[in-house]
Scaffold this motif. Structure first.
Motif, PDB file in Angstrom:
ATOM      1  N   UNK A  91     -13.626  50.704  10.243  1.00 38.66           N
ATOM      2  CA  UNK A  91     -12.081  51.346   9.073  1.00 38.66           C
ATOM      3  C   UNK A  91     -11.212  50.209   9.325  1.00 38.66           C
ATOM      4  N   UNK A  92     -11.270  49.211  10.326  1.00 37.37           N
ATOM      5  CA  UNK A  92      -9.914  47.956  10.697  1.00 37.37           C
ATOM      6  C   UNK A  92      -8.217  48.298  11.201  1.00 37.37           C
ATOM      7  N   UNK A  93      -8.672  49.820  10.977  1.00 43.95           N
ATOM      8  CA  UNK A  93      -7.593  50.319  12.102  1.00 43.95           C
ATOM      9  C   UNK A  93      -7.664  51.236  12.620  1.00 43.95           C
ATOM     10  N   UNK A  94      -6.898  51.743  13.353  1.00 43.46           N
ATOM     11  CA  UNK A  94      -6.556  53.033  14.651  1.00 43.46           C
ATOM     12  C   UNK A  94      -6.022  54.053  13.507  1.00 43.46           C
ATOM     13  N   UNK A  95      -6.003  55.236  13.424  1.00 46.11           N
ATOM     14  CA  UNK A  95      -5.648  56.118  11.557  1.00 46.11           C
ATOM     15  C   UNK A  95      -5.189  56.942  13.121  1.00 46.11           C
ATOM     16  N   UNK A  96      -4.431  57.658  14.201  1.00 44.62           N
ATOM     17  CA  UNK A  96      -4.206  58.572  14.948  1.00 44.62           C
ATOM     18  C   UNK A  96      -3.578  58.080  16.526  1.00 44.62           C
ATOM     19  N   UNK A  97      -3.487  58.708  17.314  1.00 43.32           N
ATOM     20  CA  UNK A  97      -2.981  58.606  18.741  1.00 43.32           C
ATOM     21  C   UNK A  97      -4.334  59.019  19.256  1.00 43.32           C
TER      22      UNK A  97
END
Length: 155
Positions: free
Chosen positions: A107-113
């Motif tokens: 995804x290339x990103x962290x979506x949540x904690x």
């Protein structure tokens, strides 16, 4: 990622209990001592069930992440006990955490904690089996998440 809610809380608490009792036995500790994570969890249940669910989720995630540090015979004992008690195997439980780095990289990103804490643990563990290029990319993604999180919560 493990999602603990009102309807499955007791199920995941049972998993945590099986793992904790075996870890305590291995460490020559009383699994029912006042300082045990199960006693802490029970005190949180009396205070606030939402707090208890969050605590169980964090505790279970930390426990599953840390299993790789334990001897294989101990993990085998945990696995056997989980299966005997009709819970998922260690491999099934840990796969939910092991897949997070791959998903974040795709995804290339962290979506949540939840993903953030798994990635942070992966990066903090210098023995974690990950290439240097993936480690560098995850570091960059982690920093972006932290910056965005700070900006979003600065108000």
């Amino acid at each position: 990622m493990i999602n603990i809610n009102k309807s499955n809380y007791e199920f995941y608490k049972g998993i945590f209990k099986v793992i904790w009792e075996i870890e305590a036995k291995y460490a020559n500790m009383d699994p029912n001592a006042d300082y045990s994570p199960l006693k802490v969890l029970e005190s949180w249940e009396k205070q606030n069930l939402s707090l208890a669910r969050r605590g169980l989720k964090e505790g279970l995630r930390d426990t599953l992440t840390g299993l790789k540090e334990l001897p294989t015979d101990l993990i085998s004992e945990m696995n056997k006990s989980l299966i005997e008690n009709n819970y998922p195997s260690i491999n099934i439980l840990t796969s939910q955490i092991r897949n997070v780095p791959k998903k974040v990289l795709e995804k290339g990103k962290i979506k949540n904690l939840d993903e953030y804490y798994v990635i942070k643990e992966v990066l903090d563990d210098m023995d974690y089996d990950i290439s240097e290029s993936h480690r560098a990319e995850l570091n960059k993604i982690l920093e972006e998440f932290e910056q965005n999180y700070k900006e979003k919560n600065a108000s």
